[in-house]
Design a protein around this motif. Structure first.
Motif, PDB file in Angstrom:
ATOM      1  N   PRO A 183      27.841  36.751  32.859  1.00 47.51           N
ATOM      2  CA  PRO A 183      27.982  35.456  32.191  1.00 47.51           C
ATOM      3  C   PRO A 183      26.852  34.519  32.617  1.00 47.51           C
ATOM      4  N   ALA A 184      26.521  33.577  31.736  1.00 44.07           N
ATOM      5  CA  ALA A 184      25.446  32.635  32.025  1.00 44.07           C
ATOM      6  C   ALA A 184      25.801  31.795  33.254  1.00 44.07           C
ATOM      7  N   ASP A 185      27.059  31.401  33.329  1.00 49.35           N
ATOM      8  CA  ASP A 185      27.519  30.613  34.476  1.00 49.35           C
ATOM      9  C   ASP A 185      28.595  31.410  35.223  1.00 49.35           C
ATOM     10  N   ARG A 186      28.164  32.107  36.271  1.00 52.40           N
ATOM     11  CA  ARG A 186      29.085  32.979  37.011  1.00 52.40           C
ATOM     12  C   ARG A 186      30.286  32.208  37.559  1.00 52.40           C
ATOM     13  N   LEU A 187      30.004  31.034  38.103  1.00 47.55           N
ATOM     14  CA  LEU A 187      31.071  30.258  38.754  1.00 47.55           C
ATOM     15  C   LEU A 187      32.148  29.854  37.744  1.00 47.55           C
ATOM     16  N   SER A 188      31.734  29.287  36.612  1.00 41.50           N
ATOM     17  CA  SER A 188      32.723  28.848  35.615  1.00 41.50           C
ATOM     18  C   SER A 188      33.495  30.033  35.060  1.00 41.50           C
ATOM     19  N   ALA A 189      32.789  31.159  34.842  1.00 41.24           N
ATOM     20  CA  ALA A 189      33.442  32.341  34.284  1.00 41.24           C
ATOM     21  C   ALA A 189      34.525  32.860  35.240  1.00 41.24           C
ATOM     22  N   VAL A 190      34.224  32.880  36.535  1.00 43.05           N
ATOM     23  CA  VAL A 190      35.210  33.356  37.515  1.00 43.05           C
ATOM     24  C   VAL A 190      36.380  32.367  37.620  1.00 43.05           C
ATOM     25  N   MET A 191      36.068  31.073  37.656  1.00 36.89           N
ATOM     26  CA  MET A 191      37.142  30.067  37.736  1.00 36.89           C
ATOM     27  C   MET A 191      38.123  30.236  36.573  1.00 36.89           C
ATOM     28  N   GLU A 192      37.578  30.497  35.387  1.00 35.19           N
ATOM     29  CA  GLU A 192      38.430  30.645  34.212  1.00 35.19           C
ATOM     30  C   GLU A 192      39.312  31.878  34.305  1.00 35.19           C
ATOM     31  N   ALA A 193      38.777  32.936  34.961  1.00 36.13           N
ATOM     32  CA  ALA A 193      39.517  34.203  35.015  1.00 36.13           C
ATOM     33  C   ALA A 193      40.637  34.176  36.055  1.00 36.13           C
ATOM     34  N   LEU A 194      40.616  33.202  36.956  1.00 33.84           N
ATOM     35  CA  LEU A 194      41.622  33.165  38.026  1.00 33.84           C
ATOM     36  C   LEU A 194      42.881  32.446  37.546  1.00 33.84           C
ATOM     37  N   VAL A 195      43.905  33.241  37.280  1.00 36.29           N
ATOM     38  CA  VAL A 195      45.165  32.697  36.773  1.00 36.29           C
ATOM     39  C   VAL A 195      46.264  32.995  37.790  1.00 36.29           C
ATOM     40  N   PRO A 196      47.031  31.959  38.183  1.00 37.39           N
ATOM     41  CA  PRO A 196      48.091  32.211  39.156  1.00 37.39           C
ATOM     42  C   PRO A 196      49.054  33.296  38.655  1.00 37.39           C
ATOM     43  N   SER A 197      49.439  34.210  39.551  1.00 37.82           N
ATOM     44  CA  SER A 197      50.338  35.292  39.159  1.00 37.82           C
ATOM     45  C   SER A 197      51.790  34.855  39.285  1.00 37.82           C
ATOM     46  N   ASN A 198      52.002  33.808  40.065  1.00 37.29           N
ATOM     47  CA  ASN A 198      53.369  33.453  40.416  1.00 37.29           C
ATOM     48  C   ASN A 198      53.589  31.976  40.129  1.00 37.29           C
ATOM     49  N   THR A 199      54.255  31.679  39.010  1.00 30.70           N
ATOM     50  CA  THR A 199      54.417  30.275  38.625  1.00 30.70           C
ATOM     51  C   THR A 199      55.537  29.588  39.400  1.00 30.70           C
ATOM     52  N   SER A 200      56.255  30.342  40.248  1.00 28.93           N
ATOM     53  CA  SER A 200      57.294  29.700  41.054  1.00 28.93           C
ATOM     54  C   SER A 200      56.698  29.195  42.369  1.00 28.93           C
ATOM     55  N   ASP A 201      55.420  29.477  42.601  1.00 29.11           N
ATOM     56  CA  ASP A 201      54.754  29.031  43.816  1.00 29.11           C
ATOM     57  C   ASP A 201      53.537  28.197  43.389  1.00 29.11           C
ATOM     58  N   ASP A 202      53.134  27.240  44.224  1.00 30.39           N
ATOM     59  CA  ASP A 202      51.913  26.534  43.878  1.00 30.39           C
ATOM     60  C   ASP A 202      50.710  27.378  44.301  1.00 30.39           C
ATOM     61  N   THR A 203      49.568  27.061  43.705  1.00 30.79           N
ATOM     62  CA  THR A 203      48.384  27.874  43.940  1.00 30.79           C
ATOM     63  C   THR A 203      47.164  26.972  44.066  1.00 30.79           C
ATOM     64  N   CYS A 204      46.328  27.300  45.051  1.00 37.18           N
ATOM     65  CA  CYS A 204      45.099  26.561  45.238  1.00 37.18           C
ATOM     66  C   CYS A 204      43.947  27.559  45.238  1.00 37.18           C
ATOM     67  N   ILE A 205      42.903  27.234  44.492  1.00 41.05           N
ATOM     68  CA  ILE A 205      41.757  28.146  44.374  1.00 41.05           C
ATOM     69  C   ILE A 205      40.476  27.372  44.674  1.00 41.05           C
ATOM     70  N   LEU A 206      39.588  27.993  45.446  1.00 44.75           N
ATOM     71  CA  LEU A 206      38.271  27.396  45.721  1.00 44.75           C
ATOM     72  C   LEU A 206      37.235  28.500  45.586  1.00 44.75           C
ATOM     73  N   VAL A 207      36.253  28.285  44.726  1.00 51.60           N
ATOM     74  CA  VAL A 207      35.173  29.255  44.582  1.00 51.60           C
ATOM     75  C   VAL A 207      33.841  28.538  44.867  1.00 51.60           C
ATOM     76  N   ALA A 208      33.109  29.067  45.856  1.00 52.71           N
ATOM     77  CA  ALA A 208      31.809  28.478  46.204  1.00 52.71           C
ATOM     78  C   ALA A 208      30.709  29.428  45.744  1.00 52.71           C
ATOM     79  N   HIS A 209      29.736  28.878  45.053  1.00 58.89           N
ATOM     80  CA  HIS A 209      28.640  29.669  44.500  1.00 58.89           C
ATOM     81  C   HIS A 209      27.344  29.262  45.212  1.00 58.89           C
ATOM     82  N   VAL A 210      26.683  30.222  45.870  1.00 56.02           N
ATOM     83  CA  VAL A 210      25.431  29.929  46.575  1.00 56.02           C
ATOM     84  C   VAL A 210      24.350  29.721  45.519  1.00 56.02           C
TER      85      VAL A 210
END
Lengths: 532, 124
Positions: free
Chosen positions: A495-522
């Motif tokens: 993808p042209a923007d690796r970071l945005s593409a990965v962020m979009e693909a990360l979907v919480p598997s468990n909606t009964s729990d809260d989820t926090c995601i952090l992706v750092a791109h060098v």
């Protein structure tokens, strides 16, 4: 009919001088005439020919004509009754008030009314008791009997009364031409009105209707009289010193020209239902306000921005997904520039949800910020966080991954405290990175060590909480493998923007729990870094 | 005292006494859907068996983070009650999270129930 014909032929009818009309049974003209009359009368009726003995005394009656509505205790109806003999078929009639009445009517010409004659008939061993009111008249030398079954009416009325009471229903009728109004018993009850005072006419009804609902009442009446079909509306009426909510369904009967002649209406008292509903709506509104406030609170404790963060040497995407069941959760992230141009990256999870978890999360998040500015390494930060929890919140368990990034040589120093591994995305490969340490908040003397890795330009580092990968029946590490495969698939598509593409693909598997995601791109174009 | 048995769709819990020590067996899938029954079971087991406990995890199919948290709370409660708690588990299993979270280095873990019972201070 066969039965009737046979009865006609086989019954010896002895002519009698005192019976007007001579020989009634044999006169088929009389029988046909009477049958024709009975066919046109909507009542239970039959015409009997008297059966006499040698002395001219009546010994029984035999049905020669029967109205279509006639029905006996055996369930025989209409012409099925022709040929039936009273005493032969219903032996208990002998000597009863009914028998006496029949004989009297034959003697005097009648009419004789036998009120509330109780007939007991044993059908298949079971005694059935029914009450009839019978009118007997001598007609054409025979006996014309018409009857109503009293208990039918009583049962119907009782059923009606039950229905009205159980459903809190009242029935009303309004004749548009004469202005005549009828109310059922429960209609009076609903309106707490004495039946002796009679029903309210339309003007009277307007006086008890809530002033705000008067236009609605007039509108509803116009609709009912002006349009086809049933129309439903709700009004409030003042009765017995309180306000009742009534749901009314009305429909008009029309003449051939379509002009409304009369209106039938059913009213139901829905006061309790309406109050419960209003209460529910109020509670729901309060709940919604609380939810908004909670979401606001969560945002104040931990603001999450949609856009990517630009930090020294890194672009960072963060996301927080609250649990469906609780807007306040214990998951947190921190991504910030430190005073020496280094970067703090951290993700943590406080067990539980709601205010207790959120307040512990807020304490940890503030503490870690201060500790990072004090130039501590991740292992020392975690030792301090553990002590803090043991001291101020000994009830709480927490996990975290804490990292410090130095862009000048792309070194990442990090420690896990009971937290699942990070994922390192390099080129098209995804690998786990873990430097394990114990959970926070359990052991007073917990100590940690740290590890270092050198990141490459265009590398991505994924930190998350277990809501991203865990779900019922699925192990954390199975979930982690699936996550790694998902990310690998995304980056292989270049993808042209690796970071945005990965962020979009990360979907919480468990909606009964809260989820926090952090992706750092060098940042790919970081300069001045010597190759290793 | 009778033994304690609890079954859910996906997990079974049992508690029995071995002298002064309570032996708890947790089998099946421990994910968040069994969190409440597991918490209730552990509460009852404490009431019946006291703070000296061995928890057998050998027949687990899955141990999620919340259930791990419950085990840790159990250990804390045992310690606060002046007791001792040992786990029975092997590293390459559903219970591997004990090693990932660093708990295995802090809470005694044995490979068999017999070893755990023999190691319990109350036994000696």
């Amino acid at each position: 009919m066969d039965c009737g014909e046979r009865g006609l032929r086989s019954t010896p009818v002895v002519p009698s001088s005192d019976a007007a009309g001579g020989s009634p049974g044999a006169d088929t003209g009389t029988v046909s005439l009477i049958q024709a009359v009975l066919d046109g009368i909507p009542a239970q009726s039959a015409w009997y020919a008297p059966i006499r003995d040698q002395d001219g005394r009546i010994t029984d009656f035999e049905v020669r004509a029967a109205g279509p509505h006639a029905r006996d205790v055996h369930g025989r109806t209409g012409k099925e009754l022709i040929g039936v003999r009273a005493l032969a078929s219903y032996p208990s009639v002998a000597g009863s008030s009914l028998w006496e009445g029949y004989l009297r009517a034959m003697e005097t010409g009648g009419p004789e009314e036998i009120a509330r004659y109780v007939h007991v008939e044993t059908v298949e061993g079971v005694a059935h008791r029914s009450t009839y009111t019978v009118t007997a008249t001598r007609v054409g030398g025979g006996l014309l009997a018409a009857w109503v079954r009293d208990d039918d009416e009583a049962r119907l009325a009782a059923r009606m009364a039950h229905t009205e009471r159980l459903g809190d229903l009242g029935w009303a009728y309004w004749n548009l031409a004469t202005g005549q109004v009828e109310w059922s018993e429960h209609m009076y009850a609903i309106h707490e009105r004495d039946p002796a005072d009679g029903p309210l006419d339309l003007e009277g009804y307007a006086t008890i209707t809530h002033a705000d609902d008067l236009p609605l009442l007039r509108q509803a009446l116009a609709t009912i009289t002006g349009t086809e079909g049933a129309h439903e509306f709700e009004v409030r009426v003042h009765t017995g010193g309180r306000l009742r909510h009534l749901r009314i369904v009305g429909e008009a009967n029309r003449d051939a020209g379509g002009q409304a002649l009369e209106v039938h209406g059913v009213a139901q008292d829905i006061t309790h239902w309406r109050h419960a509903n209003d209460q529910l709506a109020l509670t729901q509104r309060r709940l919604e306000e609380e939810l908004l406030l909670t979401a606001e609170l969560q945002h104040i404790i931990m603001p999450v921005q949609e856009s990517l963060l630009t930090l020294p040497g890194l672009r960072v995407g963060v996301r927080y997904d609250a649990a469906q069941t609780a807007l306040l959760g214990g998951d947190w992230y921190q991504a910030m520039r430190l005073s020496d141009d280094q970067v703090l990256l951290a993700v943590g999870d406080v067990a539980g949800s709601g205010l207790p978890a959120a307040s512990a999360m807020a304490k940890l998040r503030h503490a870690i910020t201060g500790l990072a500015f004090a130039d501590h390494d991740p292992d020392r930060i975690l030792v301090a966080l553990n002590r803090l929890l043991r001291c101020v919140r000994p009830d709480v368990l927490a996990t975290a991954v804490v990292a410090r990034y130095r862009p000048e040589d792309r070194t990442l120093t990090f420690t896990h405290a009971g937290h699942p591994p990070m994922l390192l995305v390099r080129g098209h490969t995804v690998q786990r990175v873990l430097h394990p340490g114990v959970l926070l908040g359990v052991f007073d003397d917990a100590s940690y060590t740290h590890a270092n890795i050198r990141l490459e330009p265009d590398d991505m580092l994924v930190m998350y909480t277990d809501g991203l990968i865990e779900r019922p029946g699925r192990d954390l590490y199975e979930g982690l493998d699936i996550l790694a495969a998902t990310i690998a698939e995304v980056v292989r598509a270049a993808p042209a923007d690796r970071l945005s593409a990965v962020m979009e693909a990360l979907v919480p598997s468990n909606t009964s729990d809260d989820t926090c995601i952090l992706v750092a791109h060098v940042k790919p174009n970081t300069e001045g870094v010597p190759d290793v | 005292m009778s033994d304690l048995h609890v079954s859910t769709d996906s997990a079974q819990f049992a508690a029995e006494r071995h002298g002064e020590i309570g032996l708890l067996k947790l089998k099946g899938t421990l994910d968040y859907t069994v969190r409440q029954p597991l918490e209730d079971f552990l509460d009852q087991a404490f009431t019946r068996c006291g703070p000296d406990l061995v928890i057998d995890l050998l027949q687990l199919d899955l141990l999620d983070s919340r259930s791990t948290g419950l085990l840790v709370n159990c250990w804390k409660r045992s310690r606060e009650g002046g007791g001792w708690l040992g786990l029975v588990a092997v590293q390459r299993s559903a219970a591997r999270v004990l090693w990932i979270t660093g708990l295995a280095s802090r809470i005694p873990v044995f490979t068999t129930v017999e070893e755990a019972l023999a190691a319990a201070p109350a036994h000696q």
